[in-house]
Scaffold this motif. Structure first.
Motif, PDB file in Angstrom:
ATOM      1  N   VAL A   1       0.784  -1.124   0.057  1.00 48.99           N
ATOM      2  CA  VAL A   1       0.020   0.138   0.055  1.00 48.99           C
ATOM      3  C   VAL A   1       0.852   1.141   0.036  1.00 48.99           C
ATOM      4  O   VAL A   1       0.867   2.118  -0.699  1.00 48.99           O
ATOM      5  N   THR A   2       1.834   1.093   0.794  1.00 46.75           N
ATOM      6  CA  THR A   2       2.746   2.382   0.992  1.00 46.75           C
ATOM      7  C   THR A   2       3.644   2.742  -0.356  1.00 46.75           C
ATOM      8  O   THR A   2       3.627   3.897  -0.779  1.00 46.75           O
ATOM      9  N   THR A   3       4.041   1.605  -1.129  1.00 45.49           N
ATOM     10  CA  THR A   3       4.567   1.981  -2.284  1.00 45.49           C
ATOM     11  C   THR A   3       3.373   2.374  -3.584  1.00 45.49           C
ATOM     12  O   THR A   3       3.734   3.314  -3.984  1.00 45.49           O
TER      13      THR A   3
ATOM     14  N   ARG B   1     -13.440   6.577   7.365  1.00 47.88           N
ATOM     15  CA  ARG B   1     -13.118   7.687   8.265  1.00 47.88           C
ATOM     16  C   ARG B   1     -11.799   8.169   7.496  1.00 47.88           C
ATOM     17  O   ARG B   1     -11.395   9.133   7.342  1.00 47.88           O
ATOM     18  N   ARG B   2     -11.034   7.004   7.158  1.00 46.17           N
ATOM     19  CA  ARG B   2      -9.483   7.212   6.379  1.00 46.17           C
ATOM     20  C   ARG B   2      -9.653   7.541   5.284  1.00 46.17           C
ATOM     21  O   ARG B   2      -8.900   8.141   4.466  1.00 46.17           O
ATOM     22  N   GLU B   3     -10.937   7.267   4.376  1.00 45.68           N
ATOM     23  CA  GLU B   3     -10.905   7.917   3.108  1.00 45.68           C
ATOM     24  C   GLU B   3     -11.338   9.222   3.026  1.00 45.68           C
ATOM     25  O   GLU B   3     -10.804  10.015   2.342  1.00 45.68           O
TER      26      GLU B   3
ATOM     27  N   ARG C   1       0.662   8.196   6.930  1.00 48.46           N
ATOM     28  CA  ARG C   1       1.249   6.866   6.699  1.00 48.46           C
ATOM     29  C   ARG C   1       0.323   5.686   7.002  1.00 48.46           C
ATOM     30  O   ARG C   1      -0.447   5.385   7.749  1.00 48.46           O
ATOM     31  N   PRO C   2      -0.261   5.388   5.632  1.00 51.72           N
ATOM     32  CA  PRO C   2      -0.856   4.384   5.304  1.00 51.72           C
ATOM     33  C   PRO C   2      -0.614   2.984   5.859  1.00 51.72           C
ATOM     34  O   PRO C   2       0.410   2.779   6.118  1.00 51.72           O
TER      35      PRO C   2
ATOM     36  N   SER D   1      -5.276  -1.281   2.116  1.00 49.46           N
ATOM     37  CA  SER D   1      -5.574  -2.367   1.238  1.00 49.46           C
ATOM     38  C   SER D   1      -6.729  -3.001   1.267  1.00 49.46           C
ATOM     39  O   SER D   1      -7.035  -3.986   0.297  1.00 49.46           O
ATOM     40  N   LEU D   2      -7.523  -2.391   2.202  1.00 51.95           N
ATOM     41  CA  LEU D   2      -9.037  -3.234   2.173  1.00 51.95           C
ATOM     42  C   LEU D   2      -9.744  -2.759   1.066  1.00 51.95           C
ATOM     43  O   LEU D   2      -9.659  -1.716   0.682  1.00 51.95           O
TER      44      LEU D   2
END
Length: 352
Positions: free
Chosen positions: A36-38, A231-233, A239-240, A245-246
């Motif tokens: 996900v970070t990449t 909420r995160r969207e 920092r993911p 990734s869900l």
């Protein structure tokens, strides 16, 4: 070794394997984070969008409604009206291409362990039933282990079809907690049924009840993830982590709704079957027994959720809160109503 002792041995073995599965699913989630970070750091916007579409396809949702609770009746994400799905999203059972090989391997190992643990738990329940020559859910210990087996079996079937390895740790952990509570607090030696329970309705009413609880449990886990994902969207973190990734919040919400719908249908049958059994056992369909009341409370809360979910303009987040409240009522019905003397009425069958 008699069958009752063998059932206990299988139960302990399943707990050991479930513990390994829980660690495996945690290991799996840890492997999803770098990917996900990449994607966040170096991939193009189009690549990130396509990866999100494919991840969303891992879930098979049902129903419609906007992900942000707006008055619009269109869906967001998979199955949105007027849009064409990403080609890769047509295969709902396939893993997302963005997921690394290491992550898939770890998830597969954890899922295999879950299959084994669930098989051991189901074997324990069956052996307990054979040992007492009756359906093995005549007291709280037996109901708890049978319900945990139902949760494990339902998850295994759904995970195999939909590649839900990312959900595993959120299912296996509560199953382990229930099994630990069953052995530490609720354990009852195998024995005869109370007279009021000697009815063919025991095999019908109670079995459907714990199947409903199984779907409610999985829906609760997905609903909680939906709230976090949404909420995160709305406020992307600096920092993911594995949450990114869900599947999208829209897909998670639709899946929770589908699971709750199945659970609600099963619980409706549970309520009706319980009333019929009460008529045979006590001479009346309804006597305002605490267990009867809380069964109806659970049905009412989930009915309110279904109505809210189907009403245009209602924020899906608020609807999800109603469903979560319904699961809290399920827990109260199983714990306080059975164990606290204030609540105990004619359903005094805990065996404790």
């Amino acid at each position: 070794m008699n069958l009752a002792a063998a059932a206990n041995a299988a139960l302990y073995s399943s707990m050991i394997v479930y513990t390994l599965a829980m660690l495996g699913f945690t290991w799996h989630l840890a492997a999803r984070v770098p990917q996900v970070t990449t994607a966040r750091a170096g991939a193009s916007a189009e690549t990130v969008r396509q990866s999100a579409d494919v991840r969303e396809s891992v879930l098979v949702g049902a129903g419609d409604g906007s992900s942000d609770g707006s008055s619009s009746g269109s869906s967001d994400g998979v199955g949105r009206a007027g849009t064409t799905s990403h080609p890769a999203s047509t295969d709902a059972g396939g893993p997302a291409p963005a997921e690394s090989l290491r992550s898939r391997q770890r998830g597969s190992i954890a899922l295999m362990l879950t299959y084994l643990a669930t098989a051991l738990l189901v074997a324990s329940v069956v052996m307990r039933g054979v040992a007492v020559s009756r359906p093995p859910w005549g007291n709280m210990f037996e109901f708890a282990t049978a319900a945990a087996a139902a949760v494990g079996a339902a998850y295994c079937l759904l995970a195999k079809r939909n590649r839900w390895e990312w959900l595993g740790v959120f299912i296996v952990t509560p199953v382990l907690l229930v099994l630990g509570l069953s052995l530490a607090v609720l354990y009852t030696e195998a024995g005869e049924l109370m007279p009021a329970l000697k009815s063919y309705w025991l095999g019908i009413h109670v079995s459907v009840a714990f199947l409903a609880v199984a779907f409610f449990t999985i829906a609760f886990a997905v609903g909680m993830l939906y709230l976090v994902r949404r909420r995160r969207e709305q406020k992307p973190p600096a920092r993911p982590n594995f949450i990114e990734s869900l599947p999208s919040s829209a897909a998670l919400e639709r899946t929770a709704y589908s699971l709750n719908m199945v659970g609600f249908i099963l619980w409706t049958f549970t309520l009706i079957a319980g009333a019929i059994w009460a008529k045979q056992a006590w001479g009346a369909y309804w006597q305002w027994d605490p267990k009867e009341v809380w069964t109806f409370v659970i049905w009412t809360v989930y009915a309110a959720y279904m109505h809210s979910r189907a009403t245009a303009g209602v924020d899906l987040r608020k609807s999800t809160y109603i469903a979560l409240a319904g699961f809290v009522c399920v827990i109260i019905n199983f714990t306080l109503v059975n164990l606290v003397s204030t609540f105990v009425g004619m359903h005094n069958y805990s065996g404790m």
